[in-house]
Design a protein around this motif. Structure first.
Motif, PDB file in Angstrom:
ATOM      1  N   ILE A   1       0.832  -1.201   0.000  1.00 59.34           N
ATOM      2  CA  ILE A   1       0.000   0.000   0.000  1.00 59.34           C
ATOM      3  C   ILE A   1       0.868   1.253   0.000  1.00 59.34           C
ATOM      4  O   ILE A   1       0.608   2.206  -0.743  1.00 59.34           O
ATOM      5  CB  ILE A   1      -0.985  -0.029   1.186  1.00 59.34           C
ATOM      6  CG1 ILE A   1      -2.056  -1.092   0.933  1.00 59.34           C
ATOM      7  CG2 ILE A   1      -1.612   1.343   1.414  1.00 59.34           C
ATOM      8  CD1 ILE A   1      -2.957  -1.377   2.118  1.00 59.34           C
ATOM      9  N   ASN A   2       1.929   1.250   0.789  1.00 61.98           N
ATOM     10  CA  ASN A   2       2.834   2.390   0.819  1.00 61.98           C
ATOM     11  C   ASN A   2       3.483   2.603  -0.546  1.00 61.98           C
ATOM     12  O   ASN A   2       3.604   3.746  -1.017  1.00 61.98           O
ATOM     13  CB  ASN A   2       3.894   2.190   1.901  1.00 61.98           C
ATOM     14  CG  ASN A   2       4.809   3.373   2.005  1.00 61.98           C
ATOM     15  OD1 ASN A   2       5.876   3.385   1.401  1.00 61.98           O
ATOM     16  ND2 ASN A   2       4.397   4.368   2.768  1.00 61.98           N
ATOM     17  N   ALA A   3       3.891   1.544  -1.199  1.00 66.02           N
ATOM     18  CA  ALA A   3       4.507   1.650  -2.524  1.00 66.02           C
ATOM     19  C   ALA A   3       3.519   2.214  -3.541  1.00 66.02           C
ATOM     20  O   ALA A   3       3.886   3.050  -4.386  1.00 66.02           O
ATOM     21  CB  ALA A   3       5.017   0.282  -2.980  1.00 66.02           C
ATOM     22  N   ILE A   4       2.267   1.804  -3.449  1.00 69.14           N
ATOM     23  CA  ILE A   4       1.246   2.287  -4.379  1.00 69.14           C
ATOM     24  C   ILE A   4       0.943   3.761  -4.124  1.00 69.14           C
ATOM     25  O   ILE A   4       0.789   4.548  -5.068  1.00 69.14           O
ATOM     26  CB  ILE A   4      -0.014   1.408  -4.286  1.00 69.14           C
ATOM     27  CG1 ILE A   4       0.300   0.024  -4.863  1.00 69.14           C
ATOM     28  CG2 ILE A   4      -1.197   2.052  -4.987  1.00 69.14           C
ATOM     29  CD1 ILE A   4      -0.724  -1.039  -4.538  1.00 69.14           C
TER      30      ILE A   4
ATOM     31  N   THR B   1      -5.993   0.831 -11.176  1.00 71.55           N
ATOM     32  CA  THR B   1      -5.552  -0.529 -10.912  1.00 71.55           C
ATOM     33  C   THR B   1      -4.028  -0.531 -10.989  1.00 71.55           C
ATOM     34  O   THR B   1      -3.422   0.306 -11.670  1.00 71.55           O
ATOM     35  CB  THR B   1      -6.148  -1.550 -11.899  1.00 71.55           C
ATOM     36  OG1 THR B   1      -5.835  -1.156 -13.236  1.00 71.55           O
ATOM     37  CG2 THR B   1      -7.657  -1.668 -11.711  1.00 71.55           C
ATOM     38  N   TYR B   2      -3.428  -1.463 -10.277  1.00 69.88           N
ATOM     39  CA  TYR B   2      -1.978  -1.532 -10.156  1.00 69.88           C
ATOM     40  C   TYR B   2      -1.529  -2.971 -10.297  1.00 69.88           C
ATOM     41  O   TYR B   2      -2.274  -3.896  -9.986  1.00 69.88           O
ATOM     42  CB  TYR B   2      -1.530  -1.017  -8.777  1.00 69.88           C
ATOM     43  CG  TYR B   2      -2.142   0.309  -8.399  1.00 69.88           C
ATOM     44  CD1 TYR B   2      -1.576   1.498  -8.825  1.00 69.88           C
ATOM     45  CD2 TYR B   2      -3.292   0.357  -7.623  1.00 69.88           C
ATOM     46  CE1 TYR B   2      -2.137   2.720  -8.479  1.00 69.88           C
ATOM     47  CE2 TYR B   2      -3.869   1.571  -7.280  1.00 69.88           C
ATOM     48  CZ  TYR B   2      -3.290   2.748  -7.704  1.00 69.88           C
ATOM     49  OH  TYR B   2      -3.860   3.951  -7.369  1.00 69.88           O
ATOM     50  N   GLY B   3      -0.313  -3.136 -10.744  1.00 71.98           N
ATOM     51  CA  GLY B   3       0.258  -4.470 -10.845  1.00 71.98           C
ATOM     52  C   GLY B   3       1.766  -4.400 -10.693  1.00 71.98           C
ATOM     53  O   GLY B   3       2.365  -3.330 -10.806  1.00 71.98           O
TER      54      GLY B   3
ATOM     55  N   GLY C   1       0.337  -9.438  -6.300  1.00 74.71           N
ATOM     56  CA  GLY C   1       0.869  -8.547  -7.327  1.00 74.71           C
ATOM     57  C   GLY C   1      -0.164  -7.719  -8.047  1.00 74.71           C
ATOM     58  O   GLY C   1       0.110  -7.187  -9.124  1.00 74.71           O
ATOM     59  N   ALA C   2      -1.349  -7.566  -7.469  1.00 74.78           N
ATOM     60  CA  ALA C   2      -2.405  -6.768  -8.096  1.00 74.78           C
ATOM     61  C   ALA C   2      -3.165  -6.003  -7.024  1.00 74.78           C
ATOM     62  O   ALA C   2      -3.340  -6.486  -5.901  1.00 74.78           O
ATOM     63  CB  ALA C   2      -3.374  -7.657  -8.881  1.00 74.78           C
ATOM     64  N   ALA C   3      -3.609  -4.794  -7.374  1.00 75.81           N
ATOM     65  CA  ALA C   3      -4.342  -3.964  -6.422  1.00 75.81           C
ATOM     66  C   ALA C   3      -5.259  -3.015  -7.177  1.00 75.81           C
ATOM     67  O   ALA C   3      -5.103  -2.791  -8.385  1.00 75.81           O
ATOM     68  CB  ALA C   3      -3.369  -3.170  -5.550  1.00 75.81           C
TER      69      ALA C   3
ATOM     70  N   GLY D   1       9.234  -6.516 -11.126  1.00 79.18           N
ATOM     71  CA  GLY D   1       9.572  -6.373  -9.717  1.00 79.18           C
ATOM     72  C   GLY D   1       9.153  -5.082  -9.051  1.00 79.18           C
ATOM     73  O   GLY D   1       9.519  -4.829  -7.907  1.00 79.18           O
ATOM     74  N   ARG D   2       8.374  -4.241  -9.739  1.00 79.36           N
ATOM     75  CA  ARG D   2       7.937  -2.986  -9.115  1.00 79.36           C
ATOM     76  C   ARG D   2       6.473  -2.693  -9.462  1.00 79.36           C
ATOM     77  O   ARG D   2       5.973  -3.110 -10.501  1.00 79.36           O
ATOM     78  CB  ARG D   2       8.835  -1.828  -9.522  1.00 79.36           C
ATOM     79  CG  ARG D   2       8.797  -1.508 -10.991  1.00 79.36           C
ATOM     80  CD  ARG D   2       9.795  -0.439 -11.386  1.00 79.36           C
ATOM     81  NE  ARG D   2       9.695  -0.147 -12.799  1.00 79.36           N
ATOM     82  CZ  ARG D   2       8.857   0.719 -13.338  1.00 79.36           C
ATOM     83  NH1 ARG D   2       8.040   1.422 -12.576  1.00 79.36           N
ATOM     84  NH2 ARG D   2       8.822   0.914 -14.634  1.00 79.36           N
ATOM     85  N   TRP D   3       5.821  -1.954  -8.564  1.00 75.49           N
ATOM     86  CA  TRP D   3       4.427  -1.578  -8.789  1.00 75.49           C
ATOM     87  C   TRP D   3       4.351  -0.525  -9.886  1.00 75.49           C
ATOM     88  O   TRP D   3       5.168   0.396  -9.945  1.00 75.49           O
ATOM     89  CB  TRP D   3       3.811  -1.013  -7.510  1.00 75.49           C
ATOM     90  CG  TRP D   3       3.505  -2.060  -6.495  1.00 75.49           C
ATOM     91  CD1 TRP D   3       4.256  -2.391  -5.406  1.00 75.49           C
ATOM     92  CD2 TRP D   3       2.368  -2.917  -6.471  1.00 75.49           C
ATOM     93  NE1 TRP D   3       3.665  -3.417  -4.704  1.00 75.49           N
ATOM     94  CE2 TRP D   3       2.491  -3.756  -5.339  1.00 75.49           C
ATOM     95  CE3 TRP D   3       1.254  -3.065  -7.285  1.00 75.49           C
ATOM     96  CZ2 TRP D   3       1.543  -4.718  -5.006  1.00 75.49           C
ATOM     97  CZ3 TRP D   3       0.306  -4.033  -6.961  1.00 75.49           C
ATOM     98  CH2 TRP D   3       0.448  -4.836  -5.839  1.00 75.49           C
ATOM     99  N   VAL D   4       3.345  -0.660 -10.756  1.00 72.05           N
ATOM    100  CA  VAL D   4       3.038   0.323 -11.793  1.00 72.05           C
ATOM    101  C   VAL D   4       1.522   0.471 -11.878  1.00 72.05           C
ATOM    102  O   VAL D   4       0.766  -0.381 -11.409  1.00 72.05           O
ATOM    103  CB  VAL D   4       3.608  -0.076 -13.181  1.00 72.05           C
ATOM    104  CG1 VAL D   4       5.131  -0.009 -13.191  1.00 72.05           C
ATOM    105  CG2 VAL D   4       3.110  -1.448 -13.611  1.00 72.05           C
ATOM    106  N   ILE D   5       1.088   1.549 -12.489  1.00 75.62           N
ATOM    107  CA  ILE D   5      -0.339   1.777 -12.727  1.00 75.62           C
ATOM    108  C   ILE D   5      -0.720   1.024 -13.997  1.00 75.62           C
ATOM    109  O   ILE D   5      -0.123   1.236 -15.051  1.00 75.62           O
ATOM    110  CB  ILE D   5      -0.647   3.276 -12.861  1.00 75.62           C
ATOM    111  CG1 ILE D   5      -0.186   4.038 -11.617  1.00 75.62           C
ATOM    112  CG2 ILE D   5      -2.147   3.485 -13.121  1.00 75.62           C
ATOM    113  CD1 ILE D   5      -0.225   5.561 -11.765  1.00 75.62           C
ATOM    114  N   THR D   6      -1.721   0.147 -13.899  1.00 69.87           N
ATOM    115  CA  THR D   6      -2.138  -0.657 -15.047  1.00 69.87           C
ATOM    116  C   THR D   6      -3.429  -0.148 -15.682  1.00 69.87           C
ATOM    117  O   THR D   6      -3.734  -0.480 -16.822  1.00 69.87           O
ATOM    118  CB  THR D   6      -2.321  -2.132 -14.650  1.00 69.87           C
ATOM    119  OG1 THR D   6      -3.306  -2.220 -13.615  1.00 69.87           O
ATOM    120  CG2 THR D   6      -1.001  -2.731 -14.178  1.00 69.87           C
ATOM    121  N   GLY D   7      -4.199   0.641 -14.933  1.00 66.52           N
ATOM    122  CA  GLY D   7      -5.448   1.186 -15.456  1.00 66.52           C
ATOM    123  C   GLY D   7      -5.849   2.419 -14.683  1.00 66.52           C
ATOM    124  O   GLY D   7      -5.551   2.540 -13.486  1.00 66.52           O
TER     125      GLY D   7
END
Length: 137
Positions: free
Chosen positions: A9-12, A114-116, A85-87, A120-126
């Protein structure tokens, strides 16, 4: 909440902050760095279109906001880890847009992201943006 969930959550939250800062400072490389290559962005509720792909989305942002002053504030994140690996997250947002001719728009609403994890790192997917109120001046 377990430590791994808190760390995700902190990473996102940091990811979304970097996106907003990059957009407002017109650091297009920084914006692109937080997006999945296959991002799906829905802006029809704001009068825009649907854009697929990080490079296409960054190009649209440059075209639409490159000469404008923008200030994006994201508040009260509601982030849920939906799978390994998804949020998904919903953010209350306030956006100020000042066009080069001085026209201003202050709007309030929500971003639904949405995030994935990619490489190896979080990115915005949508992304899908909606607005509750828009005040032009």
């Amino acid at each position: 909440m377990d430590p791994d969930t808190l760390q995700a959550i902190n990473a996102i939250e940091s990811l979304k902050a970097r996106y907003c800062r990059g957009l407002d400072t017109k650091d297009w490389a920084a914006v692109g760095s937080v997006l999945a290559d296959d991002i799906d962005v829905e802006t029809t509720a704001l009068g825009g279109t649907r854009v697929t792909g990080a490079s296409n989305y960054v190009a649209a942002l440059q075209r639409d906001y490159g000469d404008a002053v923008t200030v994006h504030h994201g508040h009260m994140p509601e982030i849920e880890i939906t799978a390994a690996g998804a949020a998904a997250g919903t953010w209350a947002v306030q956006v100020l847009l000042v066009e080069p001719d001085g026209k201003r728009l202050l709007s309030f609403g929500h971003d639904h992201d949405t995030y994935g994890i990619r490489n190896g790192r979080w990115v915005i997917t949508g992304m899908k943006s909606t607005r509750l109120q828009a005040d032009p001046s």
